[in-house]
Design a protein around this motif. Structure first.
Motif, PDB file in Angstrom:
ATOM      1  N   THR A 105       0.713  -0.828  -0.745  1.00 53.54           N
ATOM      2  CA  THR A 105       0.171  -0.319   0.170  1.00 53.54           C
ATOM      3  C   THR A 105       0.948   1.156  -0.272  1.00 53.54           C
ATOM      4  OG1 THR A 105      -0.362  -0.052   2.541  1.00 53.54           O
ATOM      5  CG2 THR A 105      -2.244  -1.523   1.206  1.00 53.54           C
ATOM      6  N   LEU A 106       1.685   1.198   0.891  1.00 50.86           N
ATOM      7  CA  LEU A 106       3.057   2.324   0.681  1.00 50.86           C
ATOM      8  C   LEU A 106       3.283   3.071  -1.453  1.00 50.86           C
ATOM      9  CD1 LEU A 106       5.277   4.266   1.964  1.00 50.86           C
ATOM     10  CD2 LEU A 106       6.770   2.451   0.733  1.00 50.86           C
ATOM     11  N   GLN A 107       2.683   4.609  -0.943  1.00 49.36           N
ATOM     12  CA  GLN A 107       2.999   4.913  -2.178  1.00 49.36           C
ATOM     13  C   GLN A 107       4.440   5.641  -2.028  1.00 49.36           C
ATOM     14  OE1 GLN A 107      -0.272   7.043  -4.145  1.00 49.36           O
ATOM     15  NE2 GLN A 107      -1.698   6.355  -2.705  1.00 49.36           N
ATOM     16  N   THR A 108       5.315   5.721  -3.240  1.00 43.58           N
ATOM     17  CA  THR A 108       6.416   6.993  -3.050  1.00 43.58           C
ATOM     18  C   THR A 108       6.069   7.374  -4.808  1.00 43.58           C
ATOM     19  OG1 THR A 108       7.702   5.724  -5.226  1.00 43.58           O
ATOM     20  CG2 THR A 108       7.452   4.746  -2.510  1.00 43.58           C
ATOM     21  N   HIS A 109       6.847   8.810  -4.327  1.00 41.63           N
ATOM     22  CA  HIS A 109       7.139   9.536  -5.264  1.00 41.63           C
ATOM     23  C   HIS A 109       8.591   9.542  -6.835  1.00 41.63           C
ATOM     24  CE1 HIS A 109      11.573  11.893  -4.474  1.00 41.63           C
ATOM     25  NE2 HIS A 109      11.074  10.749  -4.012  1.00 41.63           N
ATOM     26  N   LYS A 167      15.404   8.465   8.917  1.00 48.47           N
ATOM     27  CA  LYS A 167      15.142  10.145   8.578  1.00 48.47           C
ATOM     28  C   LYS A 167      14.406   9.552   7.451  1.00 48.47           C
ATOM     29  CE  LYS A 167      16.793  13.422   7.038  1.00 48.47           C
ATOM     30  NZ  LYS A 167      16.424  13.627   5.708  1.00 48.47           N
ATOM     31  N   PHE A 168      12.962   9.928   7.242  1.00 46.61           N
ATOM     32  CA  PHE A 168      12.541  10.418   6.481  1.00 46.61           C
ATOM     33  C   PHE A 168      11.399  11.042   5.806  1.00 46.61           C
ATOM     34  CE2 PHE A 168      11.172   5.893   8.142  1.00 46.61           C
ATOM     35  CZ  PHE A 168      11.798   4.879   7.888  1.00 46.61           C
ATOM     36  N   GLU A 169      11.182  11.485   4.272  1.00 44.19           N
ATOM     37  CA  GLU A 169      10.349  12.775   4.162  1.00 44.19           C
ATOM     38  C   GLU A 169       8.782  11.926   2.615  1.00 44.19           C
ATOM     39  OE1 GLU A 169      11.913  16.212   3.098  1.00 44.19           O
ATOM     40  OE2 GLU A 169      14.221  15.517   3.917  1.00 44.19           O
ATOM     41  N   PHE A 170       7.572  13.289   3.723  1.00 45.39           N
ATOM     42  CA  PHE A 170       7.033  12.859   3.100  1.00 45.39           C
ATOM     43  C   PHE A 170       6.303  13.794   2.361  1.00 45.39           C
ATOM     44  CE2 PHE A 170       6.917   9.567   6.347  1.00 45.39           C
ATOM     45  CZ  PHE A 170       6.769   8.156   6.245  1.00 45.39           C
ATOM     46  N   GLY A 171       5.331  13.095   1.411  1.00 46.15           N
ATOM     47  CA  GLY A 171       4.181  14.502   0.286  1.00 46.15           C
ATOM     48  C   GLY A 171       2.697  14.527   0.489  1.00 46.15           C
ATOM     49  N   LEU A 172       2.268  14.851  -0.063  1.00 48.62           N
ATOM     50  CA  LEU A 172       0.590  14.867  -0.186  1.00 48.62           C
ATOM     51  C   LEU A 172       0.329  14.769  -1.349  1.00 48.62           C
ATOM     52  CD1 LEU A 172      -0.489  16.946   2.768  1.00 48.62           C
ATOM     53  CD2 LEU A 172       0.074  14.506   2.661  1.00 48.62           C
ATOM     54  N   ASP A 173      -0.005  13.698  -2.041  1.00 50.61           N
ATOM     55  CA  ASP A 173      -0.650  13.731  -3.243  1.00 50.61           C
ATOM     56  C   ASP A 173      -1.877  14.111  -3.180  1.00 50.61           C
ATOM     57  OD1 ASP A 173      -1.250  13.335  -6.005  1.00 50.61           O
ATOM     58  OD2 ASP A 173      -0.200  11.067  -6.102  1.00 50.61           O
ATOM     59  N   ARG A 174      -2.043  15.679  -3.871  1.00 51.21           N
ATOM     60  CA  ARG A 174      -4.256  16.464  -3.378  1.00 51.21           C
ATOM     61  C   ARG A 174      -4.214  15.990  -4.238  1.00 51.21           C
ATOM     62  NH1 ARG A 174      -3.909  18.399   1.592  1.00 51.21           N
ATOM     63  NH2 ARG A 174      -2.520  20.266   1.817  1.00 51.21           N
ATOM     64  N   ALA A 175      -4.320  15.197  -5.460  1.00 49.20           N
ATOM     65  CA  ALA A 175      -5.075  14.603  -6.289  1.00 49.20           C
ATOM     66  C   ALA A 175      -5.219  13.168  -6.601  1.00 49.20           C
ATOM     67  CB  ALA A 175      -3.934  15.341  -8.057  1.00 49.20           C
ATOM     68  N   ASN A 176      -4.797  12.524  -5.536  1.00 44.35           N
ATOM     69  CA  ASN A 176      -5.109  11.442  -5.044  1.00 44.35           C
ATOM     70  C   ASN A 176      -5.539  10.770  -4.216  1.00 44.35           C
ATOM     71  OD1 ASN A 176      -5.163   8.459  -5.015  1.00 44.35           O
ATOM     72  ND2 ASN A 176      -3.214   8.315  -4.865  1.00 44.35           N
ATOM     73  N   GLY A 177      -6.371  12.017  -3.284  1.00 42.90           N
ATOM     74  CA  GLY A 177      -7.518  12.023  -2.384  1.00 42.90           C
ATOM     75  C   GLY A 177      -6.511  12.242  -0.691  1.00 42.90           C
ATOM     76  N   ASN A 178      -5.127  13.229  -1.157  1.00 43.75           N
ATOM     77  CA  ASN A 178      -4.359  13.549   0.073  1.00 43.75           C
ATOM     78  C   ASN A 178      -3.858  12.108  -0.228  1.00 43.75           C
ATOM     79  OD1 ASN A 178      -4.104  16.087   0.769  1.00 43.75           O
ATOM     80  ND2 ASN A 178      -5.087  15.619   3.082  1.00 43.75           N
ATOM     81  N   ALA A 179      -2.675  11.444  -0.559  1.00 40.94           N
ATOM     82  CA  ALA A 179      -2.447  10.708   0.074  1.00 40.94           C
ATOM     83  C   ALA A 179      -0.985  11.158   0.296  1.00 40.94           C
ATOM     84  CB  ALA A 179      -2.146   9.524  -1.687  1.00 40.94           C
ATOM     85  N   VAL A 180      -0.927   9.769   0.952  1.00 40.71           N
ATOM     86  CA  VAL A 180       1.033  10.231   2.112  1.00 40.71           C
ATOM     87  C   VAL A 180       1.602   9.845   1.273  1.00 40.71           C
ATOM     88  CG1 VAL A 180       1.885  10.092   3.618  1.00 40.71           C
ATOM     89  CG2 VAL A 180       0.024  10.887   4.363  1.00 40.71           C
ATOM     90  N   VAL A 181       2.940  10.425   0.388  1.00 37.92           N
ATOM     91  CA  VAL A 181       3.533   9.272  -0.420  1.00 37.92           C
ATOM     92  C   VAL A 181       4.707   9.962   0.171  1.00 37.92           C
ATOM     93  CG1 VAL A 181       4.869   9.696  -2.549  1.00 37.92           C
ATOM     94  CG2 VAL A 181       2.214   9.794  -2.070  1.00 37.92           C
ATOM     95  N   LEU A 182       5.591   8.533   0.480  1.00 34.81           N
ATOM     96  CA  LEU A 182       7.564   8.869   0.879  1.00 34.81           C
ATOM     97  C   LEU A 182       7.571   9.595  -0.427  1.00 34.81           C
ATOM     98  CD1 LEU A 182       9.687   7.773   2.514  1.00 34.81           C
ATOM     99  CD2 LEU A 182       9.687   5.888   1.635  1.00 34.81           C
ATOM    100  N   VAL A 183       9.138  10.430   0.556  1.00 37.01           N
ATOM    101  CA  VAL A 183       9.636  11.160  -0.685  1.00 37.01           C
ATOM    102  C   VAL A 183      10.805  11.713  -0.064  1.00 37.01           C
ATOM    103  CG1 VAL A 183       7.462  12.520  -1.017  1.00 37.01           C
ATOM    104  CG2 VAL A 183       9.169  13.361   0.121  1.00 37.01           C
ATOM    105  N   ASP A 184      12.100  12.623  -1.058  1.00 38.08           N
ATOM    106  CA  ASP A 184      13.138  12.521  -1.043  1.00 38.08           C
ATOM    107  C   ASP A 184      14.620  11.034  -0.975  1.00 38.08           C
ATOM    108  OD1 ASP A 184      14.767  14.505  -0.524  1.00 38.08           O
ATOM    109  OD2 ASP A 184      15.353  13.628   1.486  1.00 38.08           O
ATOM    110  N   GLU A 185      15.347  11.073  -0.063  1.00 28.81           N
ATOM    111  CA  GLU A 185      15.731   9.947  -0.134  1.00 28.81           C
ATOM    112  C   GLU A 185      16.043   9.061   0.541  1.00 28.81           C
ATOM    113  OE1 GLU A 185      20.489  10.688   0.471  1.00 28.81           O
ATOM    114  OE2 GLU A 185      19.503  11.279   2.751  1.00 28.81           O
TER     115      GLU A 185
END
Length: 308
Positions: A77-81, A218-236
């Motif tokens: 279920t994990l989404q990444t950038h 350390k993790f960073e996350f983004g928000l995919d506003r076009a996909n129901g505000n999904a939390v997405v793993l980003v950066d390195e």
């Protein structure tokens, strides 16, 4: 690439630059896509050194891509950038040596709104967490049992966020409660915490398989506003720049003191012992550069199972 060092990323104006971080330069491919290029710059204690670590950017990219794919396999279920490792068409006109130098240190990713915290997970007590614990018996305001020693495994991994400082400023350790307030969306905050802990456990298990302890990361996350505000793993993700990796076979012998490591702790220790912690304008000596490069290479090869 291991024989040359890329401190300044130059793509000859092929794409507009969006931002320049401690290590990465970000360029806009289009409204939905960014090009991440990892330089060989290295920072410690929130200060970028004057010189870099040869081939480091390519290693970080190789490791991040490995982890994005590994984590997706183990957390469906994990989404990444992450989109691809290919360079965009706009760079095809660059001279061949420059194109080939950029290729191994680049990835195309989704352009997302970034969650305004650094999402840190600690499985072992060390670094700034150990410093706080010695003073107050807490880590990021979380009460912990008495009698822990430096380097000890925590009873359970902890979500211990920090602020996401502007360039040139220092991140500040904060409590989970304050992080939730900064995120200002209860569901997003809960997803960030849940995913951070889940990713840590999967990655720590993989690291154990090859004789490495993932002490913290350390993790960073983004928000995919076009996909129901999904939390997405980003950066390195899960690199020696963002994680503490320790050899499993020497951990117990070093409880209560500094642990040997496969990350930039080696550089941090050199800076501290030479009175250079947090100082600007530091040029790292060749022998420290070489040894740091070797630590990164070892971690990459052990974790990915591929030659770096």
């Amino acid at each position: 690439m291991a024989s040359s060092t890329v401190v300044e990323v130059d793509i000859r104006g092929s794409l507009p630059k969006v931002a320049s971080g401690k290590v990465r330069d970000l360029f806009a491919v289009d409204e939905q896509t960014l090009l991440f290029i990892a330089s060989d710059r290295i920072s410690a204690y929130d200060v970028v050194m004057e010189n870099g670590i040869p081939g480091k950017g390519a290693l970080l990219t190789q490791m991040s891509v490995y982890w994005f794919q590994y984590l997706k396999d183990h957390i469906p279920t994990l989404q990444t950038h992450f989109i691809s490792r290919s360079l965009p068409k706009a760079l095809e006109s660059l001279e061949r040596p420059l194109y080939e130098a950029l290729e191994p240190r680049s990835m195309q990713v989704k352009r997302l709104e970034i969650v305004p915290i650094e999402s840190i997970v600690r499985g072992y007590i060390t670094g700034s967490a150990w410093s706080e614990y010695k003073k107050s018996g807490t880590v990021h305001g979380i009460n912990l049992p008495n009698g822990l020693v430096e380097g000890q495994k925590l009873p359970t991994p902890l979500w211990t966020p920090s602020t996401k400082a502007e360039a040139g400023a220092k991140d500040e350790n904060i409590s989970p409660q304050r992080a939730r307030a900064l995120i200002s969306d209860e569901k997003v905050a809960a997803d960030v915490e849940r995913l951070s802990l889940e990713i840590y456990l999967v990655a720590a298990a993989r690291a154990e398989e090859v004789g490495i302890i993932l002490a913290d990361t350390k993790f960073e996350f983004g928000l995919d506003r076009a996909n129901g505000n999904a939390v997405v793993l980003v950066d390195e993700v899960l690199t020696p720049d963002s994680s503490r990796f320790w050899p499993r076979n020497t951990w117990e012998a070093h409880l209560g003191k500094a642990q040997p490591s496969f990350d930039k702790q080696f550089l941090r220790d050199w800076l501290t012992s030479n009175g250079l912690k947090g100082k600007e304008g530091v040029t790292v000596p060749a022998d420290i550069v070489e040894q740091t490069a070797q630590k990164y290479k070892e971690a990459c090869e052990m974790l990915t199972g591929k030659k770096a």
